[in-house]
Scaffold this active site. Sequence first.
Site, PDB file in Angstrom:
ATOM      1  N   ASN A  22      -0.952  18.044 -21.628  1.00 16.51           N
ATOM      2  CA  ASN A  22      -1.290  16.972 -22.646  1.00 16.51           C
ATOM      3  C   ASN A  22      -1.259  17.454 -24.010  1.00 16.51           C
ATOM      4  O   ASN A  22      -1.590  17.084 -25.168  1.00 16.51           O
ATOM      5  CB  ASN A  22      -2.778  16.604 -22.417  1.00 16.51           C
ATOM      6  CG  ASN A  22      -2.731  15.905 -21.120  1.00 16.51           C
ATOM      7  OD1 ASN A  22      -1.775  15.228 -20.826  1.00 16.51           O
ATOM      8  ND2 ASN A  22      -3.794  16.072 -20.206  1.00 16.51           N
ATOM      9  N   ARG A  64       0.712  -1.293   0.002  1.00 15.65           N
ATOM     10  CA  ARG A  64      -0.022  -0.137   0.155  1.00 15.65           C
ATOM     11  C   ARG A  64       0.755   1.408   0.155  1.00 15.65           C
ATOM     12  O   ARG A  64       0.480   2.231   0.530  1.00 15.65           O
ATOM     13  CB  ARG A  64      -1.030   0.079   1.041  1.00 15.65           C
ATOM     14  CG  ARG A  64      -1.984  -1.070   1.194  1.00 15.65           C
ATOM     15  CD  ARG A  64      -3.061  -0.923   1.909  1.00 15.65           C
ATOM     16  NE  ARG A  64      -3.945  -1.939   1.963  1.00 15.65           N
ATOM     17  CZ  ARG A  64      -3.832  -3.112   2.813  1.00 15.65           C
ATOM     18  NH1 ARG A  64      -2.901  -3.126   3.541  1.00 15.65           N
ATOM     19  NH2 ARG A  64      -4.603  -4.008   2.840  1.00 15.65           N
ATOM     20  N   HIS A  67       7.636   7.915 -27.347  1.00 13.59           N
ATOM     21  CA  HIS A  67       6.812   8.726 -26.853  1.00 13.59           C
ATOM     22  C   HIS A  67       7.069  10.042 -27.369  1.00 13.59           C
ATOM     23  O   HIS A  67       6.245  10.914 -27.991  1.00 13.59           O
ATOM     24  CB  HIS A  67       6.717   8.725 -25.337  1.00 13.59           C
ATOM     25  CG  HIS A  67       6.090   9.646 -24.517  1.00 13.59           C
ATOM     26  ND1 HIS A  67       4.583   9.864 -24.671  1.00 13.59           N
ATOM     27  CD2 HIS A  67       6.413  11.011 -24.073  1.00 13.59           C
ATOM     28  CE1 HIS A  67       4.154  10.676 -23.840  1.00 13.59           C
ATOM     29  NE2 HIS A  67       5.196  11.448 -23.597  1.00 13.59           N
ATOM     30  N   GLU A  72       9.415  17.407 -25.337  1.00  7.72           N
ATOM     31  CA  GLU A  72       8.642  17.841 -24.061  1.00  7.72           C
ATOM     32  C   GLU A  72       9.170  19.386 -24.080  1.00  7.72           C
ATOM     33  O   GLU A  72       8.170  20.223 -23.581  1.00  7.72           O
ATOM     34  CB  GLU A  72       8.822  17.317 -22.914  1.00  7.72           C
ATOM     35  CG  GLU A  72       8.477  15.671 -23.173  1.00  7.72           C
ATOM     36  CD  GLU A  72       7.121  15.448 -23.099  1.00  7.72           C
ATOM     37  OE1 GLU A  72       6.227  16.173 -22.818  1.00  7.72           O
ATOM     38  OE2 GLU A  72       6.718  14.261 -23.611  1.00  7.72           O
ATOM     39  N   LYS A 128       2.854  11.265 -11.423  1.00  5.63           N
ATOM     40  CA  LYS A 128       2.067  10.313 -12.451  1.00  5.63           C
ATOM     41  C   LYS A 128       2.790   9.122 -12.340  1.00  5.63           C
ATOM     42  O   LYS A 128       3.871   9.283 -13.063  1.00  5.63           O
ATOM     43  CB  LYS A 128       1.633  10.734 -13.562  1.00  5.63           C
ATOM     44  CG  LYS A 128       0.510  11.794 -14.020  1.00  5.63           C
ATOM     45  CD  LYS A 128       0.000  12.030 -15.118  1.00  5.63           C
ATOM     46  CE  LYS A 128      -0.749  13.114 -15.220  1.00  5.63           C
ATOM     47  NZ  LYS A 128      -1.253  13.333 -16.820  1.00  5.63           N
ATOM     48  N   ARG A 179      -3.783  21.297 -15.308  1.00  5.48           N
ATOM     49  CA  ARG A 179      -2.525  20.239 -15.740  1.00  5.48           C
ATOM     50  C   ARG A 179      -2.726  19.759 -17.162  1.00  5.48           C
ATOM     51  O   ARG A 179      -1.914  19.372 -17.587  1.00  5.48           O
ATOM     52  CB  ARG A 179      -2.337  19.443 -14.602  1.00  5.48           C
ATOM     53  CG  ARG A 179      -1.147  18.509 -14.705  1.00  5.48           C
ATOM     54  CD  ARG A 179      -0.962  17.406 -13.371  1.00  5.48           C
ATOM     55  NE  ARG A 179       0.174  16.464 -13.807  1.00  5.48           N
ATOM     56  CZ  ARG A 179       0.623  15.662 -13.036  1.00  5.48           C
ATOM     57  NH1 ARG A 179       0.385  15.785 -11.787  1.00  5.48           N
ATOM     58  NH2 ARG A 179       1.382  14.910 -13.520  1.00  5.48           N
ATOM     59  N   HIS A 229      -0.458  15.441 -26.867  1.00  2.50           N
ATOM     60  CA  HIS A 229      -0.517  14.151 -26.399  1.00  2.50           C
ATOM     61  C   HIS A 229      -1.677  13.134 -26.811  1.00  2.50           C
ATOM     62  O   HIS A 229      -1.782  12.023 -26.695  1.00  2.50           O
ATOM     63  CB  HIS A 229      -0.222  14.234 -24.716  1.00  2.50           C
ATOM     64  CG  HIS A 229       1.159  14.227 -24.438  1.00  2.50           C
ATOM     65  ND1 HIS A 229       1.890  15.683 -24.586  1.00  2.50           N
ATOM     66  CD2 HIS A 229       1.897  13.505 -23.827  1.00  2.50           C
ATOM     67  CE1 HIS A 229       2.917  15.357 -24.324  1.00  2.50           C
ATOM     68  NE2 HIS A 229       3.118  14.270 -23.680  1.00  2.50           N
ATOM     69  N   GLU A 255      -4.945  16.806 -12.093  1.00  3.47           N
ATOM     70  CA  GLU A 255      -5.275  17.217 -13.187  1.00  3.47           C
ATOM     71  C   GLU A 255      -6.821  17.338 -13.451  1.00  3.47           C
ATOM     72  O   GLU A 255      -7.339  16.909 -14.466  1.00  3.47           O
ATOM     73  CB  GLU A 255      -4.705  16.208 -14.132  1.00  3.47           C
ATOM     74  CG  GLU A 255      -4.711  16.307 -15.985  1.00  3.47           C
ATOM     75  CD  GLU A 255      -4.253  15.273 -16.822  1.00  3.47           C
ATOM     76  OE1 GLU A 255      -3.319  15.085 -16.351  1.00  3.47           O
ATOM     77  OE2 GLU A 255      -4.826  15.113 -17.605  1.00  3.47           O
ATOM     78  N   LYS A 267       7.155  22.551 -14.808  1.00  2.23           N
ATOM     79  CA  LYS A 267       6.441  21.212 -14.643  1.00  2.23           C
ATOM     80  C   LYS A 267       5.890  21.533 -12.907  1.00  2.23           C
ATOM     81  O   LYS A 267       4.852  21.067 -12.659  1.00  2.23           O
ATOM     82  CB  LYS A 267       6.980  19.983 -14.892  1.00  2.23           C
ATOM     83  CG  LYS A 267       6.389  18.778 -14.425  1.00  2.23           C
ATOM     84  CD  LYS A 267       5.531  18.179 -15.484  1.00  2.23           C
ATOM     85  CE  LYS A 267       4.598  17.064 -15.152  1.00  2.23           C
ATOM     86  NZ  LYS A 267       5.000  15.607 -15.663  1.00  2.23           N
ATOM     87  N   HIS A 291      -0.531   9.969 -28.147  1.00  3.72           N
ATOM     88  CA  HIS A 291      -0.878   8.593 -27.568  1.00  3.72           C
ATOM     89  C   HIS A 291      -1.536   7.534 -28.683  1.00  3.72           C
ATOM     90  O   HIS A 291      -1.161   6.409 -28.593  1.00  3.72           O
ATOM     91  CB  HIS A 291      -1.568   8.588 -26.376  1.00  3.72           C
ATOM     92  CG  HIS A 291      -0.826   9.349 -25.198  1.00  3.72           C
ATOM     93  ND1 HIS A 291      -1.533  10.064 -24.126  1.00  3.72           N
ATOM     94  CD2 HIS A 291       0.466   9.124 -24.782  1.00  3.72           C
ATOM     95  CE1 HIS A 291      -0.803  10.183 -23.271  1.00  3.72           C
ATOM     96  NE2 HIS A 291       0.630   9.998 -23.679  1.00  3.72           N
TER      97      HIS A 291
END
Length: 368
Positions: A244, A120, A264, A184, A142, A240, A247, A236, A226, A251
């Site tokens: 993207n 956990r 990527h 990026e 993330k 935030r 993206h 997000e 960032k 993606h």
Amino acid sequence: VKTIRVNLKDRSYNIYTGTGIINKLTDLLDTIQNLNQIALISTPPVADLYLNTILSLLNKYQNIKHYLVPDGEKSKSLKQAEEIYTWLIQNNFDRNSLIIGLGGGVVGDLSGFIAATFLRGVRLVHIPTTLLAQLDSSIGGKVGVNHALGKNLIGAFYQPQFVISDVNFLQTLKDEEFICGMGEVVKYALIRDPELYSLIDSNFDSLSKHNSELMEKIVSICANHKAEIVSEDELERGIRAILNFGHTFGHALESFYQYDKIKHGQAVLLGMICAVFVSQKLDFIDSEIASKIIAFIEKYNIHLPGKLSDSDVKKIVSLMQYDKKIKNGKLNFILIRDIGKVIEHTSSDVDLIIEAFKKLKSAKSKLK
Ligand SMILES: NC(=O)c1ccc[n+]([C@@H]2O[C@H](COP(=O)([O-])OP(=O)(O)OC[C@H]3O[C@@H](n4cnc5c(N)ncnc54)[C@H](O)[C@@H]3O)[C@@H](O)[C@H]2O)c1
Ligand SMILES: [Zn+2]
């Protein structure tokens, strides 16, 4: 050493950037309470270069073990995660353990996912070694793995204790990986930093030679962007989402090529071309500025792995539906109004999206 703060109440942490700062690792680890065991996760290409250095820095810790995952995006899987859980359990790692991810975004996302879920949650430190990881993936919490139906669909928000980004690691980076990171950088410039845009535009040549002073500057500027965005909107729910940019398109391309034939950062560069194209078609951005930006991105010389047929493009568009950025069945895009200014836009105009992907074909043939 430059210290950048990510402000998230009790989950706040520092990012340390600079050249040669990995020597500070032991001092930084000393600030972590009740540290029993360390599990260092990396991958052979990175381990070959840096594992011995890291292990010798950590030689005062008795209980340190390392685990190497196969190189590449395929390691961001539940299957790989399960193998690591087994190894951690068999080696009696407990709740006072620390996971260190030493590598690029793949190692970072996977190590973070393990840290978030094992028992956990155990503590996490990122040592990012790619440009992309230093200015993007190691910041903001993330973590996750991919699913056959889409990228990063399984994961969590899980913040590290700290991030240490030594720009020296970037010296061994292949050109291709370097360009992925630049994807990026271009993104940060386009979404909120016209000055950064001019900096990379006017230093294109010395940047392609990985000029280290310039790299140090760029890593800290981008890490700061960032950190600021994440501090404002960790989960997000709002701002935030601008990260993207490019993206949603990117993606879908990555997924179409099964995370294999396209990387990527390359997919993001292509995705930004699509986003600029759509922005211009919808009259959000002046066509002259749009062409200027597209020409700028095309300087990075990214190609689609192969020619796309009409049915390929349809498949790619259908893959976009699996993206997490979906609102009431409509696709949510970040579009651009000017260099440094973006806007959120929801659309179900499939034809326009198809046209945008087709634009990539012609971008490729133009480069030939
Ligand atoms: N968590 C986030 O917020 C976030 C953000 C952006 C991207 N990502 C994820 O990051 C991943 C991509 O990361 P990446 O581009 O770093 O890829 P990567 O981790 O696969 O690394 C790229 C290649 O460079 C090698 N490498 C790493 N460091 C090196 C060094 N210093 N010298 C020489 N070679 C080195 C690696 O072994 C690999 O072959 C994707 O899975 C993407 O989804 C996550
Ligand atoms: Zn990205």
